[in-house]
Write a protein that holds these residues in place. Structure first.
Motif, PDB file in Angstrom:
ATOM      1  N   ALA A   1     -17.552  -6.934  -6.180  1.00 25.77           N
ATOM      2  CA  ALA A   1     -16.061  -7.095  -6.529  1.00 25.77           C
ATOM      3  C   ALA A   1     -15.444  -7.780  -5.290  1.00 25.77           C
ATOM      4  O   ALA A   1     -15.717  -7.596  -4.065  1.00 25.77           O
ATOM      5  CB  ALA A   1     -15.675  -5.559  -6.653  1.00 25.77           C
ATOM      6  N   ILE A   2     -14.483  -8.487  -5.849  1.00 31.00           N
ATOM      7  CA  ILE A   2     -13.688  -9.329  -4.813  1.00 31.00           C
ATOM      8  C   ILE A   2     -12.395  -8.807  -4.555  1.00 31.00           C
ATOM      9  O   ILE A   2     -11.702  -8.704  -5.839  1.00 31.00           O
ATOM     10  CB  ILE A   2     -13.629 -10.838  -5.216  1.00 31.00           C
ATOM     11  CG1 ILE A   2     -14.874 -11.569  -5.178  1.00 31.00           C
ATOM     12  CG2 ILE A   2     -12.663 -11.487  -4.172  1.00 31.00           C
ATOM     13  CD1 ILE A   2     -14.863 -12.865  -5.648  1.00 31.00           C
ATOM     14  N   VAL A   3     -11.931  -8.282  -3.471  1.00 34.44           N
ATOM     15  CA  VAL A   3     -10.512  -8.027  -3.201  1.00 34.44           C
ATOM     16  C   VAL A   3      -9.943  -9.193  -2.741  1.00 34.44           C
ATOM     17  O   VAL A   3     -10.139  -9.523  -1.591  1.00 34.44           O
ATOM     18  CB  VAL A   3     -10.788  -6.711  -2.305  1.00 34.44           C
ATOM     19  CG1 VAL A   3      -9.201  -6.321  -1.920  1.00 34.44           C
ATOM     20  CG2 VAL A   3     -11.340  -5.490  -2.705  1.00 34.44           C
TER      21      VAL A   3
ATOM     22  N   HIS B   1       7.739  -6.865  -1.753  1.00 32.09           N
ATOM     23  CA  HIS B   1       8.929  -7.244  -1.225  1.00 32.09           C
ATOM     24  C   HIS B   1      10.019  -6.121  -0.612  1.00 32.09           C
ATOM     25  O   HIS B   1      10.577  -6.434   0.349  1.00 32.09           O
ATOM     26  CB  HIS B   1       9.878  -8.060  -2.348  1.00 32.09           C
ATOM     27  CG  HIS B   1       8.978  -9.052  -2.650  1.00 32.09           C
ATOM     28  ND1 HIS B   1       8.899 -10.274  -2.052  1.00 32.09           N
ATOM     29  CD2 HIS B   1       8.339  -9.362  -3.922  1.00 32.09           C
ATOM     30  CE1 HIS B   1       8.053 -11.112  -2.911  1.00 32.09           C
ATOM     31  NE2 HIS B   1       7.726 -10.573  -4.002  1.00 32.09           N
ATOM     32  N   GLU B   2       9.986  -4.916  -1.584  1.00 32.59           N
ATOM     33  CA  GLU B   2      11.014  -3.998  -1.128  1.00 32.59           C
ATOM     34  C   GLU B   2      10.239  -2.820  -0.409  1.00 32.59           C
ATOM     35  O   GLU B   2      10.677  -1.618  -0.174  1.00 32.59           O
ATOM     36  CB  GLU B   2      11.762  -3.432  -2.189  1.00 32.59           C
ATOM     37  CG  GLU B   2      12.551  -4.452  -2.982  1.00 32.59           C
ATOM     38  CD  GLU B   2      13.116  -4.153  -4.007  1.00 32.59           C
ATOM     39  OE1 GLU B   2      13.846  -3.047  -4.047  1.00 32.59           O
ATOM     40  OE2 GLU B   2      12.820  -4.737  -5.155  1.00 32.59           O
ATOM     41  N   GLY B   3       8.850  -2.799  -0.247  1.00 29.32           N
ATOM     42  CA  GLY B   3       8.006  -1.700   0.330  1.00 29.32           C
ATOM     43  C   GLY B   3       6.967  -2.566   1.263  1.00 29.32           C
ATOM     44  O   GLY B   3       7.101  -3.530   1.955  1.00 29.32           O
ATOM     45  N   ALA B   4       5.400  -1.688   1.129  1.00 26.58           N
ATOM     46  CA  ALA B   4       4.459  -2.620   1.813  1.00 26.58           C
ATOM     47  C   ALA B   4       3.357  -1.834   1.110  1.00 26.58           C
ATOM     48  O   ALA B   4       3.046  -0.742   0.632  1.00 26.58           O
ATOM     49  CB  ALA B   4       4.586  -2.043   3.382  1.00 26.58           C
ATOM     50  N   ILE B   5       1.983  -2.939   1.418  1.00 24.41           N
ATOM     51  CA  ILE B   5       0.821  -2.220   0.827  1.00 24.41           C
ATOM     52  C   ILE B   5      -0.247  -2.571   2.112  1.00 24.41           C
ATOM     53  O   ILE B   5      -0.268  -3.757   2.398  1.00 24.41           O
ATOM     54  CB  ILE B   5       0.390  -2.970  -0.491  1.00 24.41           C
ATOM     55  CG1 ILE B   5       1.342  -2.759  -1.466  1.00 24.41           C
ATOM     56  CG2 ILE B   5      -0.935  -2.360  -0.794  1.00 24.41           C
ATOM     57  CD1 ILE B   5       1.080  -3.678  -2.515  1.00 24.41           C
ATOM     58  N   ALA B   6      -0.990  -1.370   2.470  1.00 27.16           N
ATOM     59  CA  ALA B   6      -1.908  -1.699   3.491  1.00 27.16           C
ATOM     60  C   ALA B   6      -3.129  -1.147   3.008  1.00 27.16           C
ATOM     61  O   ALA B   6      -3.361  -0.447   2.191  1.00 27.16           O
ATOM     62  CB  ALA B   6      -1.309  -0.979   4.841  1.00 27.16           C
ATOM     63  N   LEU B   7      -4.230  -2.109   3.322  1.00 29.12           N
ATOM     64  CA  LEU B   7      -5.494  -1.845   2.776  1.00 29.12           C
ATOM     65  C   LEU B   7      -6.643  -1.811   4.031  1.00 29.12           C
ATOM     66  O   LEU B   7      -6.674  -2.554   4.742  1.00 29.12           O
ATOM     67  CB  LEU B   7      -6.072  -2.941   1.668  1.00 29.12           C
ATOM     68  CG  LEU B   7      -7.378  -2.955   1.242  1.00 29.12           C
ATOM     69  CD1 LEU B   7      -7.569  -1.803   0.298  1.00 29.12           C
ATOM     70  CD2 LEU B   7      -7.951  -4.258   0.569  1.00 29.12           C
TER      71      LEU B   7
ATOM     72  N   ARG C   1      -2.522   2.278   1.448  1.00 26.26           N
ATOM     73  CA  ARG C   1      -1.366   2.935   1.999  1.00 26.26           C
ATOM     74  C   ARG C   1      -0.279   2.098   1.402  1.00 26.26           C
ATOM     75  O   ARG C   1       0.040   1.132   1.820  1.00 26.26           O
ATOM     76  CB  ARG C   1      -1.180   3.315   3.342  1.00 26.26           C
ATOM     77  CG  ARG C   1       0.203   4.000   3.865  1.00 26.26           C
ATOM     78  CD  ARG C   1      -0.158   4.473   5.455  1.00 26.26           C
ATOM     79  NE  ARG C   1      -1.017   5.492   5.243  1.00 26.26           N
ATOM     80  CZ  ARG C   1      -1.028   6.420   6.267  1.00 26.26           C
ATOM     81  NH1 ARG C   1      -0.672   6.113   7.755  1.00 26.26           N
ATOM     82  NH2 ARG C   1      -1.811   7.526   6.291  1.00 26.26           N
ATOM     83  N   VAL C   2       0.617   2.851   0.643  1.00 26.82           N
ATOM     84  CA  VAL C   2       1.525   2.269   0.057  1.00 26.82           C
ATOM     85  C   VAL C   2       3.023   2.902   0.374  1.00 26.82           C
ATOM     86  O   VAL C   2       3.363   3.881   0.199  1.00 26.82           O
ATOM     87  CB  VAL C   2       1.444   2.368  -1.594  1.00 26.82           C
ATOM     88  CG1 VAL C   2       2.808   1.637  -2.285  1.00 26.82           C
ATOM     89  CG2 VAL C   2       0.315   1.830  -2.299  1.00 26.82           C
ATOM     90  N   ILE C   3       3.910   1.780   0.966  1.00 30.30           N
ATOM     91  CA  ILE C   3       5.368   2.386   0.835  1.00 30.30           C
ATOM     92  C   ILE C   3       6.181   1.849  -0.269  1.00 30.30           C
ATOM     93  O   ILE C   3       6.395   0.909  -0.571  1.00 30.30           O
ATOM     94  CB  ILE C   3       5.984   1.606   2.148  1.00 30.30           C
ATOM     95  CG1 ILE C   3       5.076   1.868   3.454  1.00 30.30           C
ATOM     96  CG2 ILE C   3       7.449   2.220   2.347  1.00 30.30           C
ATOM     97  CD1 ILE C   3       4.829   3.336   3.830  1.00 30.30           C
TER      98      ILE C   3
END
Length: 306
Positions: free
Chosen positions: A98-100, A67-73, A5-7
């Motif tokens: 795979a490594i996240v 920095h100017e948004g957000a990333i949720a995983l 989910r990306v802002i």
């Protein structure tokens, strides 16, 4: 599959969508314009194969979204969609291989924090191991192994060493160097109290038959620690958390700490030193093996990309 989910600031959303459209492992993309209030922007919801997650997050970072948004995983266990199956087929490699990195760093950072919960679990585990030594009870020793939280900072230390993150290394070392001494001091006070009321005799560890393996340091002690460290890190990077239980009951870190304390309080200094040696070899072996697993994973990933 993974859900991102990306802002995204509105002016960067077209670039984000173009990047996602060119990624083989992306299954679905949804956009809600202007849905985010703080920070202001669009909400982009992405379902993608685990193998592509690390690369996609790296691309999103280049847009400045951390920095100017957000990333949720988050991990998604079940997806019923042809698009998801096709995305997994197109994605290079296998999901379990795979490594996240951001996910791994976040998990290990959380589990390596020196806080009241960590100290409480480590202290309880040391007390349980001391009781197991006094009673010559392997079942209680196994219980102490499962309760002990020490693998968290050990895994974080390995991640910090491989990724060259000084903050993670310091955080992990702080948890270990403060946590173990504190837990052992509390356990020593408990052992001395038990001796004062006659629950523990000075010769109580002379005839142990079931738990004497804890202080018997040898080449296989290091072998077991190396195997456990490798298995533990593989479980973390592949999200196979069930395997971690096997890691917890393979090594004698916390039991060795508890045994050292009990032996010292009854004056058996040779056994106390052997137990301390067992503790040290287990800690070093786990970190070394976990670091090797991460290095091999990273190298194999680069070879596949090239």
């Amino acid at each position: 599959m993974q859900n991102l989910r990306v802002i995204s600031p509105a002016d960067r959303t077209p670039d984000v969508l173009r990047m996602l459209d060119g990624t083989a492992g992306v299954a679905t993309v949804s956009v809600v314009r202007g849905a985010s209030v703080t920070p202001a922007g669009d909400v982009v919801d992405v379902l993608l194969a685990r193998e592509c997650t690390d690369a996609v997050i790296a691309d999103l970072r280049r847009f400045g979204l951390t920095h100017e948004g957000a990333i949720a995983l988050t991990s998604v266990e079940t997806v019923l969609a042809d698009a998801a199956r096709e995305a997994e087929k197109r994605a290079p490699g296998e999901p379990d291989d795979a490594i996240v990195w951001d996910e791994l760093i976040a998990r290990t950072r959380e589990e390596s924090s020196l806080n009241a919960t960590f100290l409480a679990f480590l202290t309880i585990a040391c007390l349980l191991s001391a009781v197991g030594v006094i009673l010559d009870s392997p079942v209680t020793i196994v219980g102490a192994m499962v309760v002990g939280p020490e693998f968290g900072p050990l895994a974080a230390l390995a991640v910090g060493l491989v990724r060259r993150r000084g903050s993670m290394i310091r955080r992990s070392l702080l948890a270990l160097t403060v946590g173990f001494p504190l837990a052992m001091v509390v356990t020593a006070l408990g052992a001395l109290a038990a001796e004062a009321v006659g629950w523990v005799r000075p010769d109580s560890i002379d005839d142990l038959q079931q738990v004497d393996f804890i202080y018997q340091v040898g080449p296989f002690s290091l072998v077991v620690a190396l195997l456990a460290g490798a298995a533990g890190m593989l479980a973390l990077v592949s999200s196979k958390s069930a395997a971690l239980v096997g890691v917890f009951i393979s090594v004698t870190t916390v039991p060795a700490a508890g045994f050292a304390v009990v032996a010292a309080t009854v004056g058996s200094w040779r056994i106390a030193l052997l137990s301390a040696g067992q503790l040290g070899s287990n800690l070093v072996g786990i970190v070394v093996a976990a670091s090797i697993v991460l290095l091999l994973h990273r190298r194999s990933r680069r070879l596949r990309v090239n």
